[in-house]
Design a protein around this motif. Structure first.
Motif, PDB file in Angstrom:
ATOM      1  N   TRP A 116     -47.005  30.589  11.133  1.00 50.62           N
ATOM      2  CA  TRP A 116     -46.885  29.149  11.305  1.00 50.62           C
ATOM      3  C   TRP A 116     -45.792  28.646  10.376  1.00 50.62           C
ATOM      4  CZ3 TRP A 116     -48.842  25.939  14.879  1.00 50.62           C
ATOM      5  CH2 TRP A 116     -48.638  24.553  14.679  1.00 50.62           C
ATOM      6  N   LEU A 117     -44.737  28.068  10.953  1.00 49.28           N
ATOM      7  CA  LEU A 117     -43.650  27.495  10.180  1.00 49.28           C
ATOM      8  C   LEU A 117     -43.929  26.008   9.945  1.00 49.28           C
ATOM      9  CD1 LEU A 117     -40.595  29.158  11.978  1.00 49.28           C
ATOM     10  CD2 LEU A 117     -42.208  30.145  10.337  1.00 49.28           C
ATOM     11  N   SER A 118     -43.004  25.327   9.314  1.00 51.90           N
ATOM     12  CA  SER A 118     -43.237  23.920   8.994  1.00 51.90           C
ATOM     13  C   SER A 118     -43.381  23.050  10.240  1.00 51.90           C
ATOM     14  CB  SER A 118     -42.096  23.383   8.126  1.00 51.90           C
ATOM     15  OG  SER A 118     -40.846  23.520   8.791  1.00 51.90           O
ATOM     16  N   GLY A 119     -42.820  23.499  11.364  1.00 58.24           N
ATOM     17  CA  GLY A 119     -42.889  22.683  12.566  1.00 58.24           C
ATOM     18  C   GLY A 119     -43.649  23.287  13.720  1.00 58.24           C
ATOM     19  N   GLY A 120     -44.232  24.449  13.531  1.00 65.35           N
ATOM     20  CA  GLY A 120     -44.961  25.083  14.617  1.00 65.35           C
ATOM     21  C   GLY A 120     -44.971  26.589  14.476  1.00 65.35           C
ATOM     22  N   ALA A 121     -45.402  27.273  15.535  1.00 64.07           N
ATOM     23  CA  ALA A 121     -45.562  28.724  15.503  1.00 64.07           C
ATOM     24  C   ALA A 121     -44.249  29.432  15.830  1.00 64.07           C
ATOM     25  CB  ALA A 121     -46.639  29.156  16.480  1.00 64.07           C
ATOM     26  N   GLU A 122     -44.087  30.616  15.246  1.00 60.77           N
ATOM     27  CA  GLU A 122     -42.954  31.482  15.559  1.00 60.77           C
ATOM     28  C   GLU A 122     -43.468  32.909  15.673  1.00 60.77           C
ATOM     29  OE1 GLU A 122     -38.832  31.835  16.449  1.00 60.77           O
ATOM     30  OE2 GLU A 122     -39.990  30.033  15.961  1.00 60.77           O
ATOM     31  N   THR A 123     -43.023  33.620  16.698  1.00 58.44           N
ATOM     32  CA  THR A 123     -43.477  34.988  16.943  1.00 58.44           C
ATOM     33  C   THR A 123     -42.288  35.934  16.904  1.00 58.44           C
ATOM     34  OG1 THR A 123     -45.257  34.177  18.352  1.00 58.44           O
ATOM     35  CG2 THR A 123     -44.703  36.507  18.534  1.00 58.44           C
ATOM     36  N   ALA A 124     -42.446  37.060  16.217  1.00 60.74           N
ATOM     37  CA  ALA A 124     -41.439  38.122  16.195  1.00 60.74           C
ATOM     38  C   ALA A 124     -41.975  39.308  16.974  1.00 60.74           C
ATOM     39  CB  ALA A 124     -41.123  38.523  14.765  1.00 60.74           C
ATOM     40  N   PHE A 125     -41.060  40.078  17.599  1.00 61.09           N
ATOM     41  CA  PHE A 125     -41.487  41.174  18.464  1.00 61.09           C
ATOM     42  C   PHE A 125     -40.319  42.114  18.706  1.00 61.09           C
ATOM     43  CE2 PHE A 125     -40.549  37.213  20.641  1.00 61.09           C
ATOM     44  CZ  PHE A 125     -39.435  37.551  21.412  1.00 61.09           C
TER      45      PHE A 125
END
Length: 560
Positions: free
Chosen positions: A478-487
């Motif tokens: 969870w970043l400051s503005g929402g979710a981020e996914t790495a893959f």
């Protein structure tokens, strides 16, 4: 607040390899059979004492408390490190009295010692007495829980008079305990918990990685992070080798690192299973360097790392003996709790510092371990074999776990609710879970169709229409503005999706990345095509390191 981001950025700009101060270590040998020997008879010799360190920091690293003639007690616990014997040397882990002056005839010590000769290691217990008498005994195995103490048991009035002292070394893992009562007269000038070179002058310090001392009491008082009584001492061994203690944790524990503590500890860290020649050993990377942690790890499993609210750190590891070990600044123990083969533990920390570990037990059930209580709970929830759960501390309180049920379906349990979803997870992959900013959680997984799915506790999972590499798992933060996914994408490139979206460097294949938030967005740790730890940073792009990782099937764990 410490400028964590600047620390990482400086390493990126200043170093092409980001591996200052790294040390090589040999591959772990075949696992010895763990046994419970009857305590052996002590061998009494006239060997030199394990060299006490002096105020010049020439032969020991740890903490000492001055006694001014009254120091009469020392106690500490540790998990026996695995020592790299690719070069000859010796190392001892001990508590003692009057070890602050080189060649002090009054020195008393008890602990464990490891001698390296021609690539072979010998682990055993020892104690030393005033006058240089050394007693060796017992058999110790890496990752054993050790406890050592020195206490007066009679005639304990202050002053340089003969009195009885009880010296105890216990191996809690193998269930043996050696106890000796000696009539001796230490001067009582200091009490110590230390790491030093283990045999006479001219012996280089063996590469032990890292050792964490816990439950430390010196001169009948615990060490305190706010107390001036405890003095940190750094070792510069004239025969070769350096060691440095960490700062005291809030609960009075500390660690000693071979080389520099910057190699294995910090506010920005990444943990990996090392590659050849350091396979089956846990290695930590920091912006200051890298080093191995002194603990083994089962092949094809991964460590789990968190940064604590107090600035410390903790890692959960499945050792080569398939038991759960917790190591770090606040807790260090070989729990003795078995894990299912092919499964890795998952560690999370709450805002109040509470830690919880989720893992698959040997019975195939989802289980949790709580370091503060030392308790293990079988949740009775069957998992698909050889899978790894993902645990997160929720901002609204409590923990939530995502796991793959034995039906192959994605399931959840914890403070935010327990249920089995209608989504199926691709075999050989695992879900990832992260807390939302206020309450609830977000999650990501690879579906049976090979595509990336992302969802939240308030919304169902959505197909992101991004094909993933087989056998890999996404990582969500969870970043400051929402979710981020790495893959890892099906073409072998690292990708990210969420607030930001993009595609970047190539990965080795079948190795899952790890994403963590930072002030500028995010940072992804992954295994490069050269089988080395590498990073993709949103601002600085791709930066490699020289720290090798153990082939496919293992993943980095990044935090901070």
């Amino acid at each position: 607040m410490r400028p964590v981001r600047r620390l990482f950025a400086t390493a990126l700009v200043a170093s092409g390899t980001l591996l200052a101060g790294s040390t090589a270590a040999a591959a772990v040998p075949a696992h010895p059979v763990r046994h419970h020997p009857v305590a052996t008879a002590a061998a009494r010799t006239a060997s030199p004492t394990v060299r006490p360190h002096g105020v010049s920091s020439s032969a020991g690293a740890g903490f000492q408390v001055a006694g001014a003639g009254t120091a009469r007690q020392a106690h500490a616990s540790w998990v026996q490190p695995w020592v790299d014997c690719s070069t000859n040397g010796s190392v001892a882990f001990w508590v003692g009295l009057d070890g602050m002056s080189s060649n002090d005839p009054n020195t008393v010590q008890i602990g464990t010692q490891v001698d390296c000769s021609n690539g072979n290691a010998r682990y055993y217990g020892f104690y030393t007495l005033p006058g240089g008498t050394k007693v060796t005994f017992g058999s110790v195995i890496p990752e054993d829980n050790m406890e050592a103490s020195i206490v007066p048991v009679a005639n304990a009035a202050p002053g340089p008079v003969l009195m009885n002292y009880q010296l105890v070394l216990g191996d809690l893992t193998q269930s043996w305990r050696q106890q000796y009562v000696e009539n001796i007269s230490p001067a009582g000038q200091s009490a110590e918990a230390m790491v030093s070179a283990g045999t006479g002058a001219g012996t280089p310090l063996a590469r032990f990685g890292y050792n964490a001392f816990t439950a430390v009491t010196l001169n009948n008082a615990p060490l305190s992070a706010g107390s001036p009584a405890g003095t940190a001492v750094t070792l510069n061994d004239p025969a070769g080798g350096t060691a440095q203690p960490t700062a005291l944790s809030p609960n009075g524990n500390f660690g000693v690192s071979y080389g520099s503590t910057a190699d294995v500890t910090g506010r920005v860290m990444t943990a990996v299973q090392g590659g050849i020649p350091r396979n089956q050993l846990v290695n930590n990377w920091t912006p200051g360097g890298s080093g191995y942690l002194g603990q083994t790890i089962l092949r094809n499993t991964s460590p789990s790392l968190v940064i604590l609210p107090d600035g410390g750190w903790e890692e959960a590891i499945m050792t080569a003996y398939k038991t759960l070990v917790i190591i770090g600044s606040d807790y260090t123990t070989n729990t003795g709790v078995p894990l299912a083969g092919g499964s890795s533990p998952s560690l999370a920390v709450a805002a109040d510092g509470t830690l919880e570990v989720a893992f698959e037990g040997p019975n195939g059930h989802l289980m949790i371990y709580t370091p503060s209580s030392g308790g293990t709970t079988d949740l009775g929830l069957p998992m698909v074999g050889s899978s790894t759960p993902s645990i997160a501390a929720l901002n609204s309180g409590g923990f939530e776990i995502a796991y793959v049920a034995n039906t192959g379906q994605l399931a959840f349990t914890g403070a935010a609710g327990s249920y089995v979803s209608g989504n199926y997870v691709r075999g050989g992959t695992n879900p990832s879970l992260a807390p939302e900013v206020v309450s609830g959680y977000v999650y990501a997984f690879q579906g049976t169709d090979g595509y990336l799915y992302q969802g939240s506790s308030s919304l169902g999972a959505l197909n992101q229409q991004i094909p993933l590499a087989g056998g890999t798992s996404p990582s969500i933060a969870w970043l400051s503005g929402g979710a981020e996914t790495a893959f890892e994408q099906s073409n072998g490139q690292i990708g990210w999706s969420g607030i930001y979206s993009g595609s970047g460097p190539a990965s080795v294949g079948s190795s899952s990345p790890s994403i963590t938030a930072d002030p500028d967005g995010f940072r992804i740790a992954y295994q490069s095509t050269g089988f080395q730890l590498a990073f993709y940073d949103r601002i600085y792009g791709t930066v490699g390191t020289s720290l090798g990782m153990a082939g496919t099937g293992t993943s980095a764990s990044a935090a901070g």
